[in-house]
Design a protein around this motif. Structure first.
Motif, short mmCIF file in Angstrom:
data_model
loop_
_atom_site.label_atom_id
_atom_site.label_comp_id
_atom_site.label_asym_id
_atom_site.label_seq_id
_atom_site.Cartn_x
_atom_site.Cartn_y
_atom_site.Cartn_z
N UNK A 1 -1.36 -4.16 11.61
CA UNK A 1 -2.64 -4.97 12.49
C UNK A 1 -3.69 -4.54 11.40
N UNK A 2 -4.73 -5.32 11.32
CA UNK A 2 -5.99 -5.16 10.45
C UNK A 2 -7.12 -5.83 11.41
N UNK B 1 0.83 -0.95 -0.07
CA UNK B 1 -0.06 0.16 0.03
C UNK B 1 1.06 1.13 0.01
N UNK B 2 0.69 2.02 -1.14
CA UNK B 2 1.55 3.37 -0.95
C UNK B 2 0.54 4.54 -0.78
N UNK C 1 -0.37 5.17 12.60
CA UNK C 1 -1.22 5.57 11.72
C UNK C 1 -2.49 4.58 11.43
N UNK C 2 -3.70 5.07 11.79
CA UNK C 2 -4.86 4.42 11.67
C UNK C 2 -5.74 4.75 10.35
N UNK C 3 -5.68 3.98 9.49
CA UNK C 3 -6.53 4.06 7.95
C UNK C 3 -7.59 3.14 7.77
N UNK C 4 -8.69 3.73 7.51
CA UNK C 4 -9.89 2.91 7.02
C UNK C 4 -10.08 2.86 5.75
N UNK D 1 -0.71 0.84 11.12
CA UNK D 1 0.48 0.90 10.71
C UNK D 1 1.56 1.56 12.02
N UNK D 2 2.33 0.65 12.52
CA UNK D 2 3.35 1.37 13.49
C UNK D 2 4.64 1.50 12.98
N UNK D 3 5.08 2.85 13.39
CA UNK D 3 6.60 3.11 12.84
C UNK D 3 7.11 3.77 13.95
#
Length: 147
Positions: A75-76, A39-40, A95-98, A88-90
């Motif tokens: 995690x999904x 995913x970009x 970042x939380x993306x729906x 997404x953990x960095x």
């Protein structure tokens, strides 16, 4: 049959304040890396202004569309009937993306049209290549070829 696919999609970035921000992303898959999806995210979504690509297991995406999955950097989980959340953990934060689950399901189905589930290792010669690299026996117990 294509050995690569690319699918533009819309996502919603969840801000720390709980607001949603629409975000164009690109979903990618290639038969050359059959176990992974990408995913970009565009540059405007990152803290440093650079495009960001996350690569993770295709199986994780599949599992996360049905039930919470993942314990590492990605995690999904399903969110209601129509959405899925990717976390997404960095080193610089989370970042939380729906996504609409239908979009991710359609993308996943397209990846399986490129490389079927369970056939990811075919044509890659992984066992033989590893045996050569390690100088050990082949999968059938016979000595491996040397370069």
């Amino acid at each position: 049959m294509a050995d690569k696919l690319e699918q533009p999609a819309r996502a919603r970035l969840i801000t720390p304040e709980g607001r949603e921000r629409a975000l164009p992303v690109t979903l990618r898959y290639a038969s050359g890396d059959p176990l992974a999806v990408q995913i970009t995210f565009p540059s405007e979504a990152s803290l440093d202004g650079a495009e960001v690509t996350w690569i993770f297991a295709r199986r994780l995406l599949e599992e996360g569309l049905r039930a919470p999955a993942g314990s590492g950097d990605v995690q999904i989980w399903p969110c209601g009937r129509a959405r899925a959340v990717l976390e997404f953990h960095a080193s610089r934060g989370v970042a939380l993306v729906q996504f609409d689950r239908a979009v991710l399901r359609r993308f996943l189905a397209r990846t399986y049209a490129v490389v079927e589930a369970g056939r990811e290792g075919e044509g890659l010669g992984l066992d033989r290549g590893l045996a050569r690299l390690l100088g050990g026996a082949g999968c059938d117990g016979s000595p491996s070829e040397k370069y």
